[in-house]
Write an enzyme that holds these catalytic residues in place. Structure first.
Site, PDB file in Angstrom:
ATOM      1  N   GLY A 229       0.783  -1.234   0.000  1.00 10.26           N
ATOM      2  CA  GLY A 229       0.000   0.000   0.000  1.00 10.26           C
ATOM      3  C   GLY A 229       0.813   1.282   0.000  1.00 10.26           C
ATOM      4  O   GLY A 229       0.252   2.376   0.034  1.00 10.26           O
ATOM      5  N   PRO A 273       4.545  -4.795  -1.216  1.00 10.02           N
ATOM      6  CA  PRO A 273       4.204  -3.666  -2.079  1.00 10.02           C
ATOM      7  C   PRO A 273       4.074  -4.067  -3.546  1.00 10.02           C
ATOM      8  O   PRO A 273       4.812  -4.919  -4.032  1.00 10.02           O
ATOM      9  CB  PRO A 273       5.411  -2.738  -1.911  1.00 10.02           C
ATOM     10  CG  PRO A 273       6.540  -3.669  -1.646  1.00 10.02           C
ATOM     11  CD  PRO A 273       5.967  -4.802  -0.861  1.00 10.02           C
ATOM     12  N   ARG A 311      -7.348   3.299 -14.652  1.00 15.69           N
ATOM     13  CA  ARG A 311      -7.389   3.948 -13.338  1.00 15.69           C
ATOM     14  C   ARG A 311      -8.191   5.261 -13.303  1.00 15.69           C
ATOM     15  O   ARG A 311      -8.982   5.463 -12.389  1.00 15.69           O
ATOM     16  CB  ARG A 311      -5.967   4.198 -12.804  1.00 15.69           C
ATOM     17  CG  ARG A 311      -5.107   2.927 -12.699  1.00 15.69           C
ATOM     18  CD  ARG A 311      -3.803   3.148 -11.963  1.00 15.69           C
ATOM     19  NE  ARG A 311      -4.032   3.395 -10.565  1.00 15.69           N
ATOM     20  CZ  ARG A 311      -3.921   4.555  -9.971  1.00 15.69           C
ATOM     21  NH1 ARG A 311      -3.511   5.612 -10.668  1.00 15.69           N
ATOM     22  NH2 ARG A 311      -4.200   4.704  -8.710  1.00 15.69           N
ATOM     23  N   CYS A 345     -16.232   3.770 -26.813  1.00 14.56           N
ATOM     24  CA  CYS A 345     -17.597   4.275 -26.995  1.00 14.56           C
ATOM     25  C   CYS A 345     -18.330   4.516 -25.683  1.00 14.56           C
ATOM     26  O   CYS A 345     -19.432   4.020 -25.484  1.00 14.56           O
ATOM     27  CB  CYS A 345     -18.380   3.278 -27.835  1.00 14.56           C
ATOM     28  SG  CYS A 345     -18.506   1.713 -26.962  1.00 14.56           S
ATOM     29  N   GLU A 346     -17.705   5.230 -24.770  1.00 14.41           N
ATOM     30  CA  GLU A 346     -18.389   5.599 -23.533  1.00 14.41           C
ATOM     31  C   GLU A 346     -18.002   7.026 -23.157  1.00 14.41           C
ATOM     32  O   GLU A 346     -16.822   7.402 -23.279  1.00 14.41           O
ATOM     33  CB  GLU A 346     -17.995   4.658 -22.376  1.00 14.41           C
ATOM     34  CG  GLU A 346     -18.479   3.239 -22.598  1.00 14.41           C
ATOM     35  CD  GLU A 346     -18.559   2.405 -21.330  1.00 14.41           C
ATOM     36  OE1 GLU A 346     -18.706   2.980 -20.227  1.00 14.41           O
ATOM     37  OE2 GLU A 346     -18.482   1.177 -21.462  1.00 14.41           O
ATOM     38  N   TYR A 374      -0.702  -1.214 -12.125  1.00 15.03           N
ATOM     39  CA  TYR A 374      -2.131  -1.280 -12.423  1.00 15.03           C
ATOM     40  C   TYR A 374      -2.455  -0.581 -13.744  1.00 15.03           C
ATOM     41  O   TYR A 374      -3.500   0.036 -13.897  1.00 15.03           O
ATOM     42  CB  TYR A 374      -2.953  -0.694 -11.249  1.00 15.03           C
ATOM     43  CG  TYR A 374      -2.597  -1.344  -9.929  1.00 15.03           C
ATOM     44  CD1 TYR A 374      -2.901  -2.681  -9.703  1.00 15.03           C
ATOM     45  CD2 TYR A 374      -1.893  -0.653  -8.934  1.00 15.03           C
ATOM     46  CE1 TYR A 374      -2.537  -3.302  -8.513  1.00 15.03           C
ATOM     47  CE2 TYR A 374      -1.526  -1.273  -7.746  1.00 15.03           C
ATOM     48  CZ  TYR A 374      -1.852  -2.595  -7.546  1.00 15.03           C
ATOM     49  OH  TYR A 374      -1.500  -3.217  -6.379  1.00 15.03           O
TER      50      TYR A 374
HETATM   51  N1  LLP Z   1      -1.281  -7.236  -0.910  1.00 16.12           N
HETATM   52  C1  LLP Z   1      -2.587  -7.429  -1.102  1.00 16.12           C
HETATM   53  C2  LLP Z   1      -3.254  -8.504  -0.385  1.00 16.12           C
HETATM   54  C3  LLP Z   1      -3.291  -6.613  -1.985  1.00 16.12           C
HETATM   55  O1  LLP Z   1      -4.584  -6.804  -2.175  1.00 16.12           O
HETATM   56  C4  LLP Z   1      -2.606  -5.586  -2.674  1.00 16.12           C
HETATM   57  C5  LLP Z   1      -3.291  -4.729  -3.619  1.00 16.12           C
HETATM   58  C6  LLP Z   1      -1.227  -5.434  -2.451  1.00 16.12           C
HETATM   59  C7  LLP Z   1      -0.598  -6.273  -1.544  1.00 16.12           C
HETATM   60  C8  LLP Z   1      -0.390  -4.398  -3.142  1.00 16.12           C
HETATM   61  O2  LLP Z   1      -0.831  -3.126  -2.874  1.00 16.12           O
HETATM   62  P1  LLP Z   1       0.008  -1.858  -3.391  1.00 16.12           P
HETATM   63  O3  LLP Z   1       1.314  -1.866  -2.667  1.00 16.12           O
HETATM   64  O4  LLP Z   1       0.156  -1.998  -4.856  1.00 16.12           O
HETATM   65  O5  LLP Z   1      -0.841  -0.680  -3.034  1.00 16.12           O
HETATM   66  N2  LLP Z   1      -6.020  -1.120  -8.948  1.00 16.12           N
HETATM   67  C9  LLP Z   1      -5.833  -0.192  -7.848  1.00 16.12           C
HETATM   68  C10 LLP Z   1      -5.036  -0.790  -6.728  1.00 16.12           C
HETATM   69  C11 LLP Z   1      -5.600  -2.104  -6.224  1.00 16.12           C
HETATM   70  C12 LLP Z   1      -4.770  -2.740  -5.170  1.00 16.12           C
HETATM   71  C13 LLP Z   1      -5.248  -4.135  -4.900  1.00 16.12           C
HETATM   72  N3  LLP Z   1      -4.532  -4.824  -3.889  1.00 16.12           N
HETATM   73  C14 LLP Z   1      -5.183   1.081  -8.383  1.00 16.12           C
HETATM   74  O6  LLP Z   1      -4.919   1.153  -9.590  1.00 16.12           O
HETATM   75  O7  LLP Z   1      -4.961   2.033  -7.643  1.00 16.12           O
END
Ligand code: LLP
Length: 418
Positions: A229, A273, A311, A345-346, A374
């Protein structure tokens, strides 16, 4: 660490430029920079000085095998959410013991896929724990716990607290213990993930504190995984500051040390991460195809629809945009608000609303920054559009194609009766 403020100053495109890349590989195009990827990998490994610490890269953010190989070379382990992610990690050279499977609502077959390989699995509900217990009595498992504290850039990506499907709540742990005992399961790991994208250390630290408290009641832990996160600044052009990793370290390290001391046995600390590792090494290039002014809005039509980068459409996310004309950054002229749209088309197919940019015209190339996480993984074939190619700028400045652009054959792959 390197701050990726201006693409030209960083020589992001190596010996190429956006124009030459689009001419060689087509538009739209995902471009990654190896040097920045490696820098982000090592930055993440510095968030604590506790020696028994490992970073699991969360492959959901970007699953290109060429990038995975580099991430593995940098010493990162990995976590996977699905058998498909396990498969791509294996293809990129990851060994089963380097992969942590953190699924959500999976079938027996999917659990067996990981069990057969000896991959550690985390279960995130009592129901799934029971299912695993029946499939593999006596196994070593991990539990995903919901620490009750969530964080994230949008409600859709907050993964702890009350309003989420994820994790076993603290008040369900007694019930979990009886399932564990019934099936002779041993909890060797605990994991949590509070959500995606925080820019201050506090929510992560507060959740870690709660989590460590819970962890003390599990006697056989080999690892505790604090989740991912970690945010990156998407508004660099307006001077947004970075997540302060040094401050994070100064808060996290004593917390870990005091937990390990109370726990009384060696235990590995992990994080998972995704975004932090790959977001900033990726730029999405696209081409301006048309201008239109309906009296209210100046539209700039491009090939950057939400099929390519989802996104902004999904979360109203901001990505900085740098325009180029004939290979050079376009700096001339006054800035004027323009709404950058795609070719889907949206009406919601908007990449950026009323963005202040120099007046754009046909054939200008737009570089959409921080698109490495992402981005491609959430692209689609909507409107039967082809998913873009991906190119890696190597450390010597050369460009290699790491995924070819799709063809019409890809659009009917697997279809019968074509
Ligand atoms: N661990 C778990 C269990 C997760 O569900 C996620 C992300 C991560 C780690 C990695 O999180 P990060 O470090 O990347 O924040 N599509 C969205 C983000 C979805 C994240 C889903 N889970 C976006 O584009 O902002």
């Amino acid at each position: 660490m390197t701050v990726i403020n201006f693409l030209e100053a960083e020589r992001f495109f190596g010996s190429e430029n956006p124009q030459s890349l689009v001419e060689a590989f087509g538009s739209p195009l995902y471009v990654y920079n190896e040097r920045i990827l490696r820098t982000c990998c090592s930055a993440m490994q510095s968030i604590t000085s506790y020696p028994n610490f490992k970073v699991n890269y969360s492959v959901k953010a970007n699953a290109n095998p060429a990038l995975l190989r580099i991430i593995r070379e940098e010493g990162l382990l990995a976590d996977a959410m699905s058998p498909g992610e396990i498969d791509v990690l294996e293809r990129a050279g990851y060994q089963p013991e380097e992969i942590f499977f953190i699924p959500n609502n999976v079938s027996d077959d999917e659990l067996l896929f990981a069990l057969d390989r000896g991959i550690t699995i985390s279960l995130d509900s009592l129901d799934q724990l029971e299912r695993l217990g029946r499939l593999a009595p006596g196994a070593n498992v991990a539990l995903r716990v919901n620490p009750g504290i969530g964080a994230g850039h949008h409600e859709k990506v907050i993964t702890a607290g009350k309003k989420t499907k994820f994790g076993i709540n603290a008040d369900q742990l007694n019930e979990a213990r009886s399932i564990l005992a019934n099936h002779h399961l041993t909890v060797i790991g605990l994991n949590q993930h509070i959500g995606s994208l925080f820019m201050e250390p506090e929510p992560f630290i507060n959740a870690a504190r709660v989590f460590f408290e819970l962890a003390l009641s599990f006697p056989d832990l080999r690892f505790v995984d604090l989740g991912g996160g970690f945010g990156i600044p998407y508004q660099k052009q307006s001077g947004e500051s970075r997540l302060d990793l040094l401050a994070l370290n100064q808060m996290l390290t004593p917390l870990i040390e005091s937990f390990v001391k109370d726990y009384g046995q060696p235990v590995q600390i992990k994080t998972e991460p995704g975004r932090y590792i790959v977001a900033e090494c990726g730029v999405l290039l696209g081409t301006v195809q048309a201008n239109k002014n309906n009296g209210e809005t100046a539209y700039v039509g491009t090939d950057l629809g939400f099929n390519v980068l989802a996104r902004p459409m999904l979360y109203d996310s901001w990505h900085d945009i740098v325009p180029y004309r004939r290979g050079e950054p376009l700096k001339t002229g006054d800035l004027t608000p323009q709404t950058i749209v795609g070719n889907i088309c949206e009406t919601g197919d908007v990449l950026a609303k009323n963005r202040a940019l120099p007046q754009l015209q046909h054939d200008d190339i737009l570089a959409v920054l921080d698109a490495g996480a992402y981005g491609f993984v959430m692209s689609s074939n909507y409107n039967n559009r082809l998913r873009p190619a991906e190119v890696l700028i190597r450390q010597d400045g050369s460009a290699s194609l790491i995924r070819r652009r799709e063809t019409f054959d890809d659009l009917v792959r697997g279809c019968l009766d074509v």
